[in-house]
Scaffold this motif. Structure first.
Motif, PDB file in Angstrom:
ATOM      1  N   ILE A  85       0.843  -1.208   0.000  1.00 13.74           N
ATOM      2  CA  ILE A  85       0.000   0.000   0.000  1.00 13.74           C
ATOM      3  C   ILE A  85       0.875   1.254   0.000  1.00 13.74           C
ATOM      4  O   ILE A  85       0.570   2.253  -0.654  1.00 13.74           O
ATOM      5  N   GLY A  86       2.010   1.205   0.716  1.00 12.85           N
ATOM      6  CA  GLY A  86       2.937   2.340   0.717  1.00 12.85           C
ATOM      7  C   GLY A  86       3.495   2.619  -0.672  1.00 12.85           C
ATOM      8  O   GLY A  86       3.617   3.774  -1.091  1.00 12.85           O
ATOM      9  N   ILE A  87       3.838   1.544  -1.412  1.00 12.86           N
ATOM     10  CA  ILE A  87       4.373   1.720  -2.774  1.00 12.86           C
ATOM     11  C   ILE A  87       3.317   2.317  -3.688  1.00 12.86           C
ATOM     12  O   ILE A  87       3.591   3.255  -4.466  1.00 12.86           O
ATOM     13  N   LEU A  88       2.081   1.816  -3.624  1.00 13.66           N
ATOM     14  CA  LEU A  88       1.005   2.353  -4.466  1.00 13.66           C
ATOM     15  C   LEU A  88       0.731   3.818  -4.144  1.00 13.66           C
ATOM     16  O   LEU A  88       0.499   4.633  -5.045  1.00 13.66           O
ATOM     17  N   ALA A  89       0.748   4.148  -2.838  1.00 13.87           N
ATOM     18  CA  ALA A  89       0.492   5.535  -2.444  1.00 13.87           C
ATOM     19  C   ALA A  89       1.619   6.455  -2.890  1.00 13.87           C
ATOM     20  O   ALA A  89       1.383   7.570  -3.389  1.00 13.87           O
ATOM     21  N   ALA A  90       2.885   6.018  -2.731  1.00 13.14           N
ATOM     22  CA  ALA A  90       4.030   6.843  -3.126  1.00 13.14           C
ATOM     23  C   ALA A  90       4.085   7.032  -4.637  1.00 13.14           C
ATOM     24  O   ALA A  90       4.594   8.047  -5.133  1.00 13.14           O
ATOM     25  N   ASN A  91       3.520   6.059  -5.382  1.00 15.38           N
ATOM     26  CA  ASN A  91       3.489   6.171  -6.849  1.00 15.38           C
ATOM     27  C   ASN A  91       2.213   6.841  -7.338  1.00 15.38           C
ATOM     28  O   ASN A  91       1.952   6.896  -8.541  1.00 15.38           O
ATOM     29  N   LYS A  92       1.396   7.352  -6.424  1.00 17.84           N
ATOM     30  CA  LYS A  92       0.151   8.065  -6.710  1.00 17.84           C
ATOM     31  C   LYS A  92      -0.883   7.196  -7.414  1.00 17.84           C
ATOM     32  O   LYS A  92      -1.727   7.686  -8.173  1.00 17.84           O
ATOM     33  N   ASN A  93      -0.835   5.882  -7.150  1.00 13.23           N
ATOM     34  CA  ASN A  93      -1.855   4.989  -7.691  1.00 13.23           C
ATOM     35  C   ASN A  93      -3.125   5.012  -6.837  1.00 13.23           C
ATOM     36  O   ASN A  93      -4.201   4.659  -7.317  1.00 13.23           O
ATOM     37  N   ILE A  94      -2.971   5.350  -5.559  1.00 11.45           N
ATOM     38  CA  ILE A  94      -4.125   5.468  -4.669  1.00 11.45           C
ATOM     39  C   ILE A  94      -4.003   6.762  -3.873  1.00 11.45           C
ATOM     40  O   ILE A  94      -2.919   7.341  -3.748  1.00 11.45           O
ATOM     41  N   LYS A  95      -5.121   7.200  -3.312  1.00 13.50           N
ATOM     42  CA  LYS A  95      -5.133   8.417  -2.515  1.00 13.50           C
ATOM     43  C   LYS A  95      -4.520   8.154  -1.136  1.00 13.50           C
ATOM     44  O   LYS A  95      -4.581   7.054  -0.616  1.00 13.50           O
ATOM     45  N   THR A  96      -3.956   9.197  -0.561  1.00 11.08           N
ATOM     46  CA  THR A  96      -3.243   9.054   0.714  1.00 11.08           C
ATOM     47  C   THR A  96      -3.923   9.781   1.869  1.00 11.08           C
ATOM     48  O   THR A  96      -3.347   9.914   2.944  1.00 11.08           O
ATOM     49  N   ASP A  97      -5.169  10.228   1.657  1.00  7.56           N
ATOM     50  CA  ASP A  97      -5.841  11.070   2.665  1.00  7.56           C
ATOM     51  C   ASP A  97      -5.893  10.420   4.049  1.00  7.56           C
ATOM     52  O   ASP A  97      -5.638  11.072   5.061  1.00  7.56           O
ATOM     53  N   ASP A  98      -6.242   9.121   4.108  1.00  5.65           N
ATOM     54  CA  ASP A  98      -6.505   8.469   5.398  1.00  5.65           C
ATOM     55  C   ASP A  98      -5.444   7.450   5.809  1.00  5.65           C
ATOM     56  O   ASP A  98      -5.642   6.713   6.764  1.00  5.65           O
ATOM     57  N   LEU A  99      -4.342   7.393   5.094  1.00  6.68           N
ATOM     58  CA  LEU A  99      -3.344   6.361   5.378  1.00  6.68           C
ATOM     59  C   LEU A  99      -2.846   6.401   6.816  1.00  6.68           C
ATOM     60  O   LEU A  99      -2.605   5.358   7.431  1.00  6.68           O
ATOM     61  N   ASP A 100      -2.688   7.613   7.357  1.00  4.30           N
ATOM     62  CA  ASP A 100      -2.101   7.743   8.692  1.00  4.30           C
ATOM     63  C   ASP A 100      -3.092   7.432   9.810  1.00  4.30           C
ATOM     64  O   ASP A 100      -2.730   7.471  10.984  1.00  4.30           O
ATOM     65  N   ARG A 101      -4.319   7.067   9.459  1.00  8.75           N
ATOM     66  CA  ARG A 101      -5.342   6.789  10.477  1.00  8.75           C
ATOM     67  C   ARG A 101      -5.544   5.295  10.699  1.00  8.75           C
ATOM     68  O   ARG A 101      -6.351   4.889  11.523  1.00  8.75           O
ATOM     69  N   TYR A 102      -4.802   4.477   9.939  1.00  9.62           N
ATOM     70  CA  TYR A 102      -5.018   3.039   9.997  1.00  9.62           C
ATOM     71  C   TYR A 102      -3.715   2.271  10.202  1.00  9.62           C
ATOM     72  O   TYR A 102      -2.668   2.664   9.700  1.00  9.62           O
ATOM     73  N   ILE A 103      -3.827   1.182  10.943  1.00  8.16           N
ATOM     74  CA  ILE A 103      -2.775   0.159  10.970  1.00  8.16           C
ATOM     75  C   ILE A 103      -3.117  -0.837   9.857  1.00  8.16           C
ATOM     76  O   ILE A 103      -4.247  -1.332   9.791  1.00  8.16           O
ATOM     77  N   ILE A 104      -2.157  -1.098   8.984  1.00  9.33           N
ATOM     78  CA  ILE A 104      -2.399  -1.975   7.835  1.00  9.33           C
ATOM     79  C   ILE A 104      -1.387  -3.119   7.875  1.00  9.33           C
ATOM     80  O   ILE A 104      -0.181  -2.883   7.839  1.00  9.33           O
ATOM     81  N   MET A 105      -1.878  -4.365   7.949  1.00  5.47           N
ATOM     82  CA  MET A 105      -0.968  -5.512   8.026  1.00  5.47           C
ATOM     83  C   MET A 105      -1.581  -6.737   7.363  1.00  5.47           C
ATOM     84  O   MET A 105      -2.803  -6.925   7.378  1.00  5.47           O
ATOM     85  N   GLY A 106      -0.724  -7.565   6.778  1.00  3.68           N
ATOM     86  CA  GLY A 106      -1.192  -8.815   6.177  1.00  3.68           C
ATOM     87  C   GLY A 106      -0.131  -9.414   5.269  1.00  3.68           C
ATOM     88  O   GLY A 106       0.639  -8.691   4.636  1.00  3.68           O
ATOM     89  N   GLU A 107      -0.085 -10.730   5.212  1.00  4.18           N
ATOM     90  CA  GLU A 107       0.813 -11.423   4.289  1.00  4.18           C
ATOM     91  C   GLU A 107       0.100 -11.645   2.966  1.00  4.18           C
ATOM     92  O   GLU A 107      -1.035 -12.132   2.926  1.00  4.18           O
ATOM     93  N   LEU A 108       0.764 -11.292   1.867  1.00  2.00           N
ATOM     94  CA  LEU A 108       0.150 -11.398   0.544  1.00  2.00           C
ATOM     95  C   LEU A 108       0.417 -12.748  -0.104  1.00  2.00           C
ATOM     96  O   LEU A 108       1.528 -13.278  -0.048  1.00  2.00           O
ATOM     97  N   SER A 109      -0.620 -13.279  -0.732  1.00  2.00           N
ATOM     98  CA  SER A 109      -0.446 -14.401  -1.645  1.00  2.00           C
ATOM     99  C   SER A 109      -0.150 -13.826  -3.029  1.00  2.00           C
ATOM    100  O   SER A 109      -0.356 -12.631  -3.280  1.00  2.00           O
ATOM    101  N   LEU A 110       0.281 -14.662  -3.964  1.00  5.56           N
ATOM    102  CA  LEU A 110       0.646 -14.163  -5.289  1.00  5.56           C
ATOM    103  C   LEU A 110      -0.558 -13.657  -6.075  1.00  5.56           C
ATOM    104  O   LEU A 110      -0.410 -12.854  -7.001  1.00  5.56           O
ATOM    105  N   ASP A 111      -1.761 -14.101  -5.698  1.00  6.11           N
ATOM    106  CA  ASP A 111      -2.964 -13.622  -6.389  1.00  6.11           C
ATOM    107  C   ASP A 111      -3.569 -12.392  -5.728  1.00  6.11           C
ATOM    108  O   ASP A 111      -4.648 -11.943  -6.112  1.00  6.11           O
ATOM    109  N   GLY A 112      -2.879 -11.841  -4.723  1.00  3.27           N
ATOM    110  CA  GLY A 112      -3.385 -10.665  -4.019  1.00  3.27           C
ATOM    111  C   GLY A 112      -4.196 -10.991  -2.782  1.00  3.27           C
ATOM    112  O   GLY A 112      -4.631 -10.082  -2.059  1.00  3.27           O
ATOM    113  N   GLY A 113      -4.432 -12.280  -2.514  1.00 12.10           N
ATOM    114  CA  GLY A 113      -5.153 -12.668  -1.310  1.00 12.10           C
ATOM    115  C   GLY A 113      -4.305 -12.473  -0.064  1.00 12.10           C
ATOM    116  O   GLY A 113      -3.095 -12.238  -0.140  1.00 12.10           O
TER     117      GLY A 113
END
Length: 510
Positions: A85-113
């Motif tokens: 999510i940090g890479i997408l936000a830094a590359n301006k693929n997603i908006k960054t308005d609320d990023l600092d309000r959430y803890i974001i964690m998870g292990e990714l599978s190759l299909d995005g799961g």
């Protein structure tokens, strides 16, 4: 562009904030710094495949990722989603308005799961304390985190849901948990009951006393006498967990990854029964990055060691300090962690290598062999076990009777009554049961009359008891008195408590 995304690192049973700083600029390269382990270093491959399979890709620029604080080692694959999510936000693929309000964690599978995490409950608790609005985690862990009702808990199945959420395209559902209903749903459901036990009245009485005061107990008997059967029924007469105990117990199991399926809060006291081949580290906890061991997983519950002399002596000896202090401290070169370890120790053993008492016709062991067998358990460890009970064989008449024994629910009411007395007694302290009393509390709450003092003096002289054994006898006597609602400890209570010190008698020390 520089963005910051937040995750958590587990330390002991608490969590520490990790700031993932992602900077993208002209150039080439993928640089990950901040003491990541191999699992985090490999995340670039998982992230690249996951993003590609949901319609995005890693930017062909210089990507620098710093995981702060940089002097704290980060472990595991739980930061995949945070970094992605940090890479997408830094590359301006997603908006960054609320990023600092959430803890974001998870292990990714190759299909995005997303794969499930360990330690979600302490992460959620700490996130709430630090003022975060919500937490975004794999849906498998959502019910566990939802115990914290001051936090918006969003369980997601795929990274694409997180991308749509921050782009304001589709909101994420909030997971709710009715803590009180979850807590009470299975609080009195037990698979075993004392009414199934035929005979063994002395052993059942001793287990009732142990449950009433939270005392450690050792059952000594020949094969088939019912030691394991009795031990497995102990949780059915213990008082239920309160909310604070349940949360603390759940945190430990969460850190160890022992929360099953879509479970939330642990509602019944743990019953851990490790095999005698267990290692020191597996019992007390540890490893290169310390994890809780069996004694911590048994916190607020029961640790059952079946056939105690078969455990390696070194394994048994590492329990001595936790039995006294009710926590275990694991130290490494750069840090140390403490895990709670307040448990009831229930152990069983045979009286000899052949399995039988000396007066049993089946016994083939000499007294020397018996002493060698008993010496596998050290004196200091035995001193820390309050009750030693000889479990005799059950006769045919008792086994064949159709009459049911006393039910666990009846015994439990007496135990609850005794614990209520103790709660009132110790309300100004951090003590929960008689077994946890120190010298100051013994002096204050266990005043002995002349007859009791004379009796315990005689026992100390004849049995050569240690000062610790003296304290344990008084604490057991206090529990016996509480079961009878007696304010004062009498000589009868002391006499019964002394009877439960079988291994201090001359028979075992000849």
């Amino acid at each position: 562009m520089l963005v910051k995304v937040y995750g958590k690192a587990i330390q002991g049973i608490s969590a520490r904030k990790i700031t993932v700083e992602v900077n993208i600029e002209n150039g080439v390269g993928y640089h990950l710094v901040g003491l990541p382990d191999n699992a985090i270093k490999e995340s670039s491959h998982r992230i690249s495949a996951a993003l590609k399979n949901v319609g995005y890709k890693l930017p062909g620029k210089k990507i620098t990722i710093n995981m702060a604080p940089a002097d704290l080692r980060k472990e595991g694959s739980a930061y995949d989603l945070t970094i992605a999510i940090g890479i997408l936000a830094a590359n301006k693929n997603i908006k960054t308005d609320d990023l600092d309000r959430y803890i974001i964690m998870g292990e990714l599978s190759l299909d995005g799961g997303l794969q499930s995490l360990k330690g979600v409950l302490p992460i959620a608790i700490q996130a709430s304390k630090e003022g975060f609005k919500g937490i975004i985690i794999p849906q498998q862990n959502a019910r566990e985190a939802a115990i914290v009702d001051t936090l918006d808990v969003h369980g997601v199945a795929n990274i694409s849901e997180v991308i749509e959420f921050f782009d304001k395209k589709k909101p994420l559902a909030k997971t709710k948990c009715d803590l009180l209903r979850e807590f009470q749903k299975e609080i009195v459901n037990f698979p075993f009951d004392f009414n199934e036990v035929k005979g063994q009245e002395t052993a059942k009485r001793a287990l009732e006393i142990a449950a009433a005061g939270g005392h450690n107990i050792l059952l000594i008997g020949s094969p088939g006498s019912g030691k394991t059967m009795l031990a497995k029924r102990l949780p059915s007469i213990l008082p239920p967990l309160n909310i604070e105990e349940a949360l603390e117990t759940t945190k430990i199991h969460s850190v160890a990854g022992k929360i099953e399926g879509n479970g939330s809060i642990i509602t019944s006291r743990p019953f851990r029964s490790p095999h005698h081949s267990i290692s020191d580290v597996a019992l007390v906890g540890g490893g290169s990055y310390p994890q809780p061991g069996e004694i911590s997983l048994a916190h607020n519950g029961v640790l059952f060691l079946d056939e105690m002399p078969e455990f390696k002596r070194s394994v048994l000896e590492v329990m001595r300090q936790p039995l006294e202090d009710r926590y275990v401290s694991i130290s490494r070169a750069k840090f140390s962690v403490n895990y709670p370890a307040s448990f009831m120790l229930v152990a069983s053993m045979n009286p000899s290598p052949s399995g039988y008492f000396p007066d049993d016709p089946n016994n083939t062991s000499s007294m020397t062999e018996m002493q060698r067998y008993m010496s596998k358990i050290s004196g200091p460890l035995l001193d820390r076990i309050d009750l030693h009970i000889e479990v005799s064989k059950v006769g045919f008449e008792q086994l064949s009777t159709k009459r049911k024994g006393e039910a666990s629910s009846v015994i439990r009411q007496r135990v609850l009554h005794a614990r209520t007395i103790q709660s009132e007694r110790f309300k100004a302290t951090t003590i929960n049961s008689n077994a946890q009393m120190g010298p100051k509390e013994i002096e204050q709450f266990c005043i002995l009359d002349k007859a009791s003092l004379k009796l315990i003096k005689s026992a100390m002289e004849k049995l050569n008891l240690s000062a610790r054994a003296y304290d344990r006898i008084i604490k057991v006597a206090r529990s016996i008195a509480d079961l009878e609602s007696a304010h004062q400890i009498s000589s009868l209570h002391i006499s019964e408590a002394i009877q439960y010190r079988s291994l201090d008698r001359a028979f075992w020390r000849v």
